[in-house]
Write a protein that holds these residues in place. Structure first.
Motif, mmCIF file in Angstrom:
data_model
loop_
_atom_site.group_PDB
_atom_site.id
_atom_site.type_symbol
_atom_site.label_atom_id
_atom_site.label_comp_id
_atom_site.label_asym_id
_atom_site.label_seq_id
_atom_site.Cartn_x
_atom_site.Cartn_y
_atom_site.Cartn_z
ATOM 1 N N ARG A 443 39.466 -49.575 6.712
ATOM 2 C CA ARG A 443 38.654 -48.425 6.285
ATOM 3 C C ARG A 443 37.250 -48.834 5.861
ATOM 4 O O ARG A 443 36.640 -48.192 5.002
ATOM 5 N N ALA A 444 36.688 -49.872 6.438
ATOM 6 C CA ALA A 444 35.303 -50.239 6.162
ATOM 7 C C ALA A 444 34.408 -49.550 7.179
ATOM 8 O O ALA A 444 34.674 -49.593 8.386
ATOM 9 N N ILE A 445 33.344 -48.882 6.709
ATOM 10 C CA ILE A 445 32.388 -48.241 7.602
ATOM 11 C C ILE A 445 30.974 -48.582 7.160
ATOM 12 O O ILE A 445 30.735 -48.955 6.005
ATOM 13 N N SER A 446 30.025 -48.457 8.068
ATOM 14 C CA SER A 446 28.621 -48.681 7.750
ATOM 15 C C SER A 446 27.759 -47.887 8.716
ATOM 16 O O SER A 446 28.136 -47.681 9.879
ATOM 17 N N TYR A 447 26.606 -47.454 8.227
ATOM 18 C CA TYR A 447 25.620 -46.793 9.078
ATOM 19 C C TYR A 447 25.104 -47.723 10.167
ATOM 20 O O TYR A 447 24.554 -47.270 11.169
ATOM 21 N N MET A 448 25.305 -49.035 10.011
ATOM 22 C CA MET A 448 24.811 -50.004 10.988
ATOM 23 C C MET A 448 25.776 -50.241 12.148
ATOM 24 O O MET A 448 25.381 -50.772 13.179
ATOM 25 N N MET A 449 27.050 -49.880 11.972
ATOM 26 C CA MET A 449 28.075 -50.214 12.953
ATOM 27 C C MET A 449 28.486 -48.987 13.759
ATOM 28 O O MET A 449 28.816 -47.944 13.185
ATOM 29 N N PRO A 450 28.496 -49.103 15.094
ATOM 30 C CA PRO A 450 28.953 -47.974 15.913
ATOM 31 C C PRO A 450 30.392 -47.618 15.587
ATOM 32 O O PRO A 450 31.220 -48.484 15.296
#
Length: 493
Positions: A443-450
């Motif tokens: 459940r890790a997300i980032s604005y940098m990763m598609p």
């Protein structure tokens, strides 16, 4: 009880039919706000406002750096109002305030990130093979974008879709889920405060059949971006194809969380519990299939049960609550149905398995966090998306067995891998058909990763540099500086 209006062309606009829908607080089980019950006429007003902003208004003349400055201003306002927006989302969808607060505090990053990309959209000069021609490409906004968002994280989906669209120079009409529209109607007021021209942001609410369908069919809409179930996504895809609209779809999942016997078992157990019980399992990336190596299956199952027993159900506004209510009554019934199906098919329930009946749960839409073991890949509980806190445990022997089981699904959104073997982490990451692979985390997300899925889990990507391409069209330009008249005008040059 507050009554909201549509937001069209920078103004609060009442529904043309004069009808509103009650928005229900899933924790208390009572209406707390009203949203417009929009129809085709409202859809037309919103789309035409967005179209005029694209073609006639100040937005159409604004350069990318000016767009970026507005986006940064909006990010600052979201940051300033994060607590207020988070509390509204909790009232609307019942998710934990601790999670919604984290999401809202993190969301400004999407607007700032894509603001940074707005003035870096570049075409190319081509070293063409035709003599005496100058050729180049332009990257142009696709046009009016309709963003249809889901009820589980409304404003996160707005950021994922609209930050890239706005940076590209598009205008947007947002249609949030009728189950959770209030936070989007509150958010859009900030766009006016940030100084966006009228018509750039529009929000209309209501039922999919009444207003969503009209938005998809509207001739001035260029693109549909949708988050929701694969069944609804397929219908939208087919409907949009009739008018050749661009489509991106972020759909469901049946994500495998794969635990090998060499991993850190405590870390893996925490990751598995987070992957399925966080957000009451109401997330497309839920790790609902636990694939655990047979050599540790019994030991690991017991560890999960003990950890699951510590989950506290209750008021989502309280910081010590771990499990909130199911957001909608239909979803609550669906989860209970799948629990019954799992038992009928021979799965063994080792935790939960039914509705939660604690005296301190007023709304009646709570289910027990549930774990089934003795699950086989053929069971419906292992194949179909439940969208609730229901975990299916499936054993495997080795890497090849784990890959076979993990890929035996129509979905391909995400997967987790738990191992200390670095070589295995690379092999498994390459072999599993999913848009996101997490190794020793979940459940890790980032604005940098598609972010996006394969197979039935969707089309296209959100977040990261690649996302802005979803909202751009490439135009090729040929300029001849040859003064000679072609000898034969009837052949291709």
């Amino acid at each position: 009880m507050k009554k909201y209006n549509h937001f069209i062309n920078g103004q609060d606009v009442a529904p043309t039919n004069g009808n509103w829908i009650d928005s229900v607080d899933p924790y208390r089980g009572e209406a707390w706000a009203q949203i417009p019950q929009g129809n085709a006429a409202d859809a037309d007003l919103a789309v035409m406002a967005a179209h005029r902003a694209m073609t006639e208004g100040p937005w159409a003349q604004m350069n990318p750096s000016e767009r970026a400055r507005l986006m940064i201003r909006l990010a600052d306002l979201i940051e300033k109002n994060a607590e207020h927006l988070a509390e509204i989302e909790v009232r609307d969808n019942g998710k934990l305030l601790t999670e919604m607060r984290g999401q809202l505090n993190y969301q400004p990053n999407w607007w700032r990130y894509f603001a940074g990309l707005a003035d870096k959209i570049e075409g190319s000069v081509m070293p063409i093979d035709k003599p005496q021609h100058f050729t180049y490409t332009r990257q142009e906004p696709v046009g009016v974008v309709v963003a249809i968002t889901a009820w589980n994280s409304p404003l996160l989906f707005v950021a994922w879709k609209c930050a890239a669209a706005i940076a590209a120079g598009c205008t947007v009409v947002i249609k949030p889920s009728e189950f959770a529209s209030v936070s989007t109607l509150e958010f859009v007021q900030l766009t006016r405060e940030a100084g966006f021209p009228d018509g750039v942001f529009n929000v209309v609410t209501g039922y999919g059949a009444e207003i969503g369908s009209a938005l998809i069919d509207h001739p001035q809409v260029a693109k549909i971006t949708f988050t929701g179930s694969d069944a609804t996504g397929a219908l939208i895809y087919a409907q949009a194809a009739k008018s050749m609209k661009r489509v991106s779809l972020e759909l469901g999942g049946k994500s495998p969380n794969i635990v090998f016997d060499d991993c850190n078992l405590d870390a893996a157990a925490s990751g598995v519990i987070s992957g399925i019980f966080a957000a009451t399992g109401q997330t497309c990336i839920a790790g609902s299939r636990l694939l655990v190596q047979n050599s540790i299956k019994a030991q690991f199952t017991e560890k999960l049960v003990q950890l699951g027993l510590t989950a506290r159900k209750g008021d989502p506004m309280k910081p010590d609550t771990n499990i909130g209510p199911v957001t909608t009554q239909p979803q609550y019934e669906k989860i209970l149905d799948y629990m019954r199906i799992a038992k009928q098919e021979g799965a063994r329930c080792v935790l939960g398995g039914g509705p939660a009946t604690d005296a301190n749960l007023p709304g009646g839409q709570f289910v027990e966090p549930t774990i089934f073991t003795d699950v086989t890949p053929e069971m419906r509980i292992a194949k179909e998306e439940v969208f609730g806190p229901v975990l299916s445990i499936i054993g495997f022997e080795d890497e090849a067995d784990a890959i076979r089981i993990a890929n035996d699904t129509i979905y391909g959104l995400a997967a987790g891998i738990w191992t200390k073997d670095m070589g295995r982490s690379f092999r498994m990451s390459a072999a599993i058909k999913a848009g996101t692979i997490w190794v020793n985390t979940y459940r890790a997300i980032s604005y940098m990763m598609p972010f996006g899925g394969m197979k039935h889990s969707g089309i296209g990507r959100e977040s990261g540099i690649v996302a802005i391409q979803e909202y751009l069209e490439t135009k090729s330009v040929w300029i001849s500086y040859d003064d000679n008249v072609p000898s034969n005008p009837f052949v291709m040059r």
